[in-house]
Design a protein around this motif. Structure first.
Motif, short mmCIF file in Angstrom:
data_model
loop_
_atom_site.label_atom_id
_atom_site.label_comp_id
_atom_site.label_asym_id
_atom_site.label_seq_id
_atom_site.Cartn_x
_atom_site.Cartn_y
_atom_site.Cartn_z
N UNK A 1 -6.17 47.49 -37.28
CA UNK A 1 -7.05 46.89 -38.28
C UNK A 1 -6.29 45.89 -39.14
N UNK A 2 -5.02 46.18 -39.41
CA UNK A 2 -4.19 45.27 -40.20
C UNK A 2 -3.58 44.15 -39.35
N UNK A 3 -3.82 44.18 -38.04
CA UNK A 3 -3.15 43.23 -37.14
C UNK A 3 -4.08 42.14 -36.62
N UNK A 4 -5.23 41.97 -37.25
CA UNK A 4 -6.10 40.88 -36.80
C UNK A 4 -5.34 39.56 -36.88
N UNK A 5 -5.44 38.78 -35.81
CA UNK A 5 -4.66 37.55 -35.78
C UNK A 5 -5.21 36.59 -34.74
N UNK A 6 -4.83 35.34 -34.90
CA UNK A 6 -5.05 34.30 -33.90
C UNK A 6 -3.69 33.80 -33.45
N UNK A 7 -3.60 33.43 -32.19
CA UNK A 7 -2.34 32.90 -31.69
C UNK A 7 -2.64 31.97 -30.52
N UNK A 8 -1.70 31.10 -30.23
CA UNK A 8 -1.80 30.16 -29.11
C UNK A 8 -0.56 30.30 -28.26
N UNK A 9 -0.72 30.31 -26.96
CA UNK A 9 0.43 30.41 -26.07
C UNK A 9 0.05 30.06 -24.65
N UNK A 10 1.06 29.98 -23.80
CA UNK A 10 0.82 29.75 -22.38
C UNK A 10 -0.06 30.86 -21.82
N UNK A 11 -0.88 30.52 -20.87
CA UNK A 11 -1.75 31.55 -20.29
C UNK A 11 -0.94 32.70 -19.71
N UNK A 12 0.23 32.40 -19.14
CA UNK A 12 1.05 33.45 -18.53
C UNK A 12 1.59 34.42 -19.57
N UNK A 13 1.77 33.95 -20.80
CA UNK A 13 2.23 34.85 -21.87
C UNK A 13 1.07 35.63 -22.48
N UNK A 14 -0.04 34.99 -22.66
CA UNK A 14 -1.17 35.63 -23.34
C UNK A 14 -1.86 36.67 -22.47
N UNK A 15 -1.81 36.51 -21.15
CA UNK A 15 -2.49 37.46 -20.27
C UNK A 15 -1.66 38.71 -20.02
N UNK A 16 -0.40 38.69 -20.42
CA UNK A 16 0.41 39.90 -20.33
C UNK A 16 0.30 40.67 -21.65
N UNK A 17 0.56 41.98 -21.58
CA UNK A 17 0.59 42.77 -22.80
C UNK A 17 1.47 43.99 -22.58
N UNK A 18 1.87 44.60 -23.69
CA UNK A 18 2.76 45.75 -23.65
C UNK A 18 2.02 46.97 -23.11
N UNK A 19 2.53 47.51 -22.00
CA UNK A 19 1.87 48.68 -21.39
C UNK A 19 2.31 50.00 -22.03
#
Length: 628
Positions: free
Chosen positions: A435-453
């Motif tokens: 809830x405290x982490x709402x954010x906008x960000x811009x990055x390469x598609x290869x970076x944004x489509x990955x996430x911490x598992x």
């Protein structure tokens, strides 16, 4: 064609150990200590690659060190992976250096363990008698031919990232990591032809300067391309197909017929079967992938409630190129992450000017993680500890304050991972973090489509049809309502998150996103993918065993209550095969479910033609396909 893995120590990436979580610090020390010990041996005690040049004559035996065959890039420790050791040291008044030295000493006396190949989640182990690491496609073809003639087992493995044991074997193992060349780029068609060992992330990095990228990625980009397509990876996006649909052509080294070129015009039926072939129809030696223009993505992360999401979820899927939800059990919080092409007003701007247009975050990273830090300090009774052991308390508090989100979650879960009341408190703290982490960000598609598992874990993921975007069945939302209600009624210690993603359909007949009992589909169909997890946050064997048992009970409840009614099918890289001797009924249930969903008989018939001696399958495949 056989490379001795003693010749150089294995390397591991920060991401690899980051996913191992807090417990990964100990694992990392053990692995690297063994590697250093191996590399320090006199040359006379090691077998050179040149001495094992012929297939059939080389035998590495018990000295084949294959723990490093995950083939990841070298790097340092991921943030937070050593936190558990620091905490332990603070409590007992020892130092991290002392603990590390003890681990190194233990490694020197732990020869047998160093021969293991362990998947990234730490849940499956194998002891291959031989590991091939060919450096050319012709060597791959030679190895496949030799094993066909001898009848000896041979299993191709990618980066050993699959949560289950689909790529593991106690026979010979074929790792194609050295065959990682980009062979050709067709700029007019936006297609790239590669060897199977190239990593997804490395390929995208090399395509970017050429103005190209892959349309979709899974949650990580460390897979080899061969494994990436063979198990049906999917990414997210209701109008975006799974990754196997990016395959335009492929070459398959088969035991009986040599190398076959497959495409929509060359052996088309086999092509549609082999795109998700599970490594059982042949060894992928070359792949041509359809690319798209390189692009950046605008990411928005925010939280909502279950009731609000019920109203919004179809709109979200329609309006956003990529969307995923993270449901947090025992809370009313759902995390929504969307990614979209940049608006035209941003395209001509530089990075700094683009970011200036984004709303600033409301909280700093330290403020966002405060609820989790506060809960951990409370559970460690730091205020009480300060009165009786102020030095240890200070060290402990500093360790907690230095932790990021992943490390905090691991530490919190490790305290009492199967206590439902405890899990509720941890999940609520995580909900407060998001809830405290709402954010906008811009990055390469290869970076944004990955996430911490997350860290080491048991995981089960299923896909099921949910209608089309124009005519949705809303089965995706109903499934989650029932799943969360089941968790709460049965008081399952389910940690966060439960990940929900989407894809359009696949024409690959063995893809979980192929509809109609294994038949072909229209691209209007949408599939929802839902993954449940239980983390393995400690190295304590008893606790890991207890978590494992709890997870399989959790999964059994899902299978019994939900899968049949929703037509859900497990991801190929996440199906766990029960022992036939221990649970024949469960194995039979899986086999019947697969047979009702996929053209299993056709798949097995092709296996008998292409691999008549069944050298390419491992017990995992044979049991799933009932071909033991």
């Amino acid at each position: 064609v056989v490379r001795n893995t003693h010749d150089a120590p294995p390397v591991y990436s920060p991401t690899f150990f980051g996913r191992l979580g807090t417990a990964g610090a100990t694992r990392k020390r053990k692995m690297l200590a063994r590697a250093a010990a191996r590399a320090a041996r006199p040359a006379s005690q090691r077998t050179s690659a040149a001495s094992v040049a012929r297939v059939g004559s080389a035998h590495l035996g018990d000295h084949a060190m294959v723990a490093g065959m995950v083939g990841l890039q070298q790097g340092g420790t991921a943030d937070g992976t050593g936190a558990g050791s620091v905490l332990a040291a603070a409590f007992v008044g020892a130092t991290v250096a002392t603990a590390a030295a003890a681990n190194v000493a233990a490694c020197d006396n732990d020869e047998d363990e160093s021969e293991e190949v362990v998947n990234w989640s730490g849940t499956h182990t194998c002891y291959p008698v031989k590991v091939y690491e060919p450096e050319s496609v012709s060597e791959i073809e030679g190895i496949v031919k030799a094993h066909h003639e001898s009848g000896a087992k041979l299993r191709v493995v990618g980066s050993a990232l699959s949560p289950n044991g689909i790529g593991l074997t106690n026979g010979a193992m074929l790792n194609v990591a050295n065959c990682d060349a980009i062979l050709h780029v067709d700029h007019s068609l936006k297609q790239v032809t590669v060897e199977p060992g190239v990593k997804v992330g490395d390929l995208c990095d090399q395509l970017r300067p050429m103005g190209l990228t892959l349309e979709n990625l899974a949650s990580i980009a460390e897979q080899q391309i061969g494994g990436f397509i063979q198990v049906g990876a999917h990414g997210t996006g209701a109008s975006v197909p799974p990754v196997d649909m990016q395959v335009v052509r492929m070459k398959l080294a088969t035991p009986a017929f040599g190398t076959l070129e497959l495409s929509a015009t060359s052996h088309p039926d086999l092509f549609e079967m082999a795109k998700v072939g599970l490594g059982a129809l042949g060894v992928v030696t070359e792949v041509t992938l359809q690319c798209v223009d390189a692009h950046d993505l605008l990411e928005h992360t925010y939280t909502t409630t279950r009731a609000q999401l019920q109203k919004d979820h179809i709109r979200i899927l329609k309006e956003h190129r990529h969307a995923r939800f993270m449901w947090i059990p025992y809370t009313d919080t759902v995390v929504v992450v969307t990614n979209d092409y940049l608006p035209s007003s941003m395209l001509e701007l530089g990075d700094e000017a683009r970011r200036a247009q984004l709303p600033p975050p409301k909280y700093t990273p330290a403020e966002a993680t405060a609820p989790m830090r506060d809960l951990l300090k409370e559970m460690y009774q730091i205020q009480h500890l300060k009165r009786i052991a102020p030095t240890a308390a200070t060290a402990l508090e500093e360790s907690v304050d230095s932790m990021g989100f992943g490390a905090l979650r691991d530490e919190l879960l490790a305290i009492d991972p199967l206590n439902v009341d405890h899990i509720k408190r941890v999940n609520q703290a995580e909900a407060d973090f998001w809830t405290r982490s709402e954010s906008y960000d811009i990055g390469k598609n290869t970076n944004k489509l990955q996430f911490d598992c997350g860290g080491q874990q048991w995981v089960s993921e299923v896909a099921f049809p949910v209608g089309s975007l124009e005519s949705p069945s809303h089965a995706d939302f109903r499934y989650m309502q029932e799943l969360l209600q089941m968790i709460e009624v049965k008081q399952i210690p389910a940690p966060a998150p439960i990940e929900q993603r989407w894809s359009s359909s696949s024409s690959s007949r063995m893809s979980p996103a192929a509809t109609g009992g294994g038949g072909y589909t229209t691209m209007d169909d949408v599939h929802s993918w839902v993954g449940i997890i239980m983390y393995l946050p400690t190295d304590d064997a008893t606790q890991r065993t207890d978590i494992t048992e709890a997870f399989f009970n959790y999964k059994k409840e899902c299978a019994g209550s939900l899968w049949g009614r929703y037509g859900a099918q497990e991801h190929w890289a996440k199906i766990e095969v029960p022992s036939k001797s221990k649970d024949c009924e469960a194995l039979d249930s899986i086999q019947r479910r697969l047979k009702s969903r996929f053209p299993v008989e056709t798949f097995n018939a092709l296996r008998r033609q292409l691999d008549p001696n069944n050298v390419l399958a491992n017990p995992h495949i044979d049991q799933l396909m009932n071909t033991e």
